[in-house]
Design a protein around this motif. Structure first.
Motif, PDB file in Angstrom:
ATOM      1  N   GLU A 287      31.049  42.708  42.693  1.00 41.25           N
ATOM      2  CA  GLU A 287      31.464  42.418  44.130  1.00 41.25           C
ATOM      3  C   GLU A 287      31.299  40.890  44.468  1.00 41.25           C
ATOM      4  OE1 GLU A 287      28.466  43.708  47.125  1.00 41.25           O
ATOM      5  OE2 GLU A 287      27.731  44.891  45.717  1.00 41.25           O
ATOM      6  N   LEU A 288      32.229  40.609  45.375  1.00 42.92           N
ATOM      7  CA  LEU A 288      32.199  39.303  46.126  1.00 42.92           C
ATOM      8  C   LEU A 288      31.377  39.522  47.165  1.00 42.92           C
ATOM      9  CD1 LEU A 288      33.154  36.405  46.741  1.00 42.92           C
ATOM     10  CD2 LEU A 288      35.224  37.351  47.954  1.00 42.92           C
ATOM     11  N   GLN A 289      30.218  38.834  47.577  1.00 44.56           N
ATOM     12  CA  GLN A 289      29.570  38.633  48.859  1.00 44.56           C
ATOM     13  C   GLN A 289      29.847  37.351  49.603  1.00 44.56           C
ATOM     14  OE1 GLN A 289      25.611  39.602  47.598  1.00 44.56           O
ATOM     15  NE2 GLN A 289      26.247  41.666  47.214  1.00 44.56           N
ATOM     16  N   LYS A 290      29.701  37.214  50.905  1.00 40.50           N
ATOM     17  CA  LYS A 290      29.767  35.860  51.552  1.00 40.50           C
ATOM     18  C   LYS A 290      28.330  35.767  52.337  1.00 40.50           C
ATOM     19  CE  LYS A 290      32.159  37.747  55.825  1.00 40.50           C
ATOM     20  NZ  LYS A 290      33.030  37.295  56.567  1.00 40.50           N
TER      21      LYS A 290
ATOM     22  N   VAL B 263      32.299  41.613  50.702  1.00 45.44           N
ATOM     23  CA  VAL B 263      33.737  41.170  50.896  1.00 45.44           C
ATOM     24  C   VAL B 263      34.559  42.017  50.127  1.00 45.44           C
ATOM     25  CG1 VAL B 263      35.296  39.278  51.069  1.00 45.44           C
ATOM     26  CG2 VAL B 263      33.146  39.100  51.560  1.00 45.44           C
ATOM     27  N   ALA B 264      34.485  42.248  48.912  1.00 48.37           N
ATOM     28  CA  ALA B 264      35.281  43.069  48.074  1.00 48.37           C
ATOM     29  C   ALA B 264      34.295  43.547  46.703  1.00 48.37           C
ATOM     30  CB  ALA B 264      36.420  42.149  47.556  1.00 48.37           C
TER      31      ALA B 264
ATOM     32  N   PHE C 112      39.077  37.494  42.797  1.00 48.10           N
ATOM     33  CA  PHE C 112      38.349  37.346  44.177  1.00 48.10           C
ATOM     34  C   PHE C 112      38.842  36.187  44.828  1.00 48.10           C
ATOM     35  CE2 PHE C 112      35.056  39.837  41.913  1.00 48.10           C
ATOM     36  CZ  PHE C 112      35.234  41.121  42.554  1.00 48.10           C
ATOM     37  N   TYR C 113      39.324  36.472  45.924  1.00 49.85           N
ATOM     38  CA  TYR C 113      39.747  35.161  46.794  1.00 49.85           C
ATOM     39  C   TYR C 113      38.625  34.783  47.681  1.00 49.85           C
ATOM     40  CZ  TYR C 113      42.660  32.616  50.281  1.00 49.85           C
ATOM     41  OH  TYR C 113      43.227  31.416  51.114  1.00 49.85           O
TER      42      TYR C 113
END
Length: 127
Positions: A60-63, A73-74, A90-91
C-alpha cells in the motif's frame, strides 16, 4: 532538484517476511527528510513483488502530514497465484511524505523479491 528519469531502490531486508509482518519498503521521510519529497519531483513509485506464499498479502501507498501518523491512499493485493509476480504503480506526486508498506499474511514467505523504482515521468495520474 529531481531524481533521474527512473531511480532503482533495492530492497535491503535481511530476512523473509514472516507471519503478519509489516515491512516499510520505502519511506520518503527516511530517504529525503520530512516534507522534502516534492522537491525531488517524483510522480510515481513502481513496485514489483514476487511471493511464493499466500493470496491476500498487500502492498500500500500511505501518506502523512507529519511523518509519524500515516493514512492509506491506495492498496493492492500481492498473491502467489500464477508465477507469483505482482506489479503496481502508485501516484505519489501530491504527497509531502509517502511510504510504501508490504504486509505479509499468515504464512511466512520462503521466497521474496521486491524491486522499486522512483519515476519522475509525469504520466497521467489515472494511467
Amino acid at each position: 532538484m529531481s531524481c533521474a528519469d527512473k531511480t532503482y531502490v533495492p530492497y535491503k531486508g535481511t530476512a523473509l517476511p514472516g507471519n503478519a509482518e509489516v515491512i516499510v519498503l520505502f519511506s520518503s521521510v527516511t530517504a529525503f527528510g520530512l516534507n522534502a519529497a516534492p522537491h525531488y519531483q517524483i510522480y510515481w513509485v513502481d513496485v514489483s513483488i514476487f511471493v511464493d506464499q499466500g493470496t491476500t498479502n498487500t502492498v500500500e501507498l500511505q501518506k502523512s502530514s507529519d511523518g509519524t501518523t500515516w493514512k492509506q491512499v491506495a492498496v493492492g493485493t500481492v498473491s502467489n497465484a500464477g508465477d507469483g509476480s505482482n506489479e503496481f504503480a502508485f501516484y505519489v506526486a501530491p504527497h509531502q511524505n509517502f511510504r510504501i508498506v508490504y504486509t505479509n499474511q499468515a504464512t511466512p514467505q520462503t521466497a521474496f523479491t521486491c524491486d522499486l523504482s522512483l519515476d519522475s515521468d509525469s504520466r497521467a495520474a489515472n494511467a
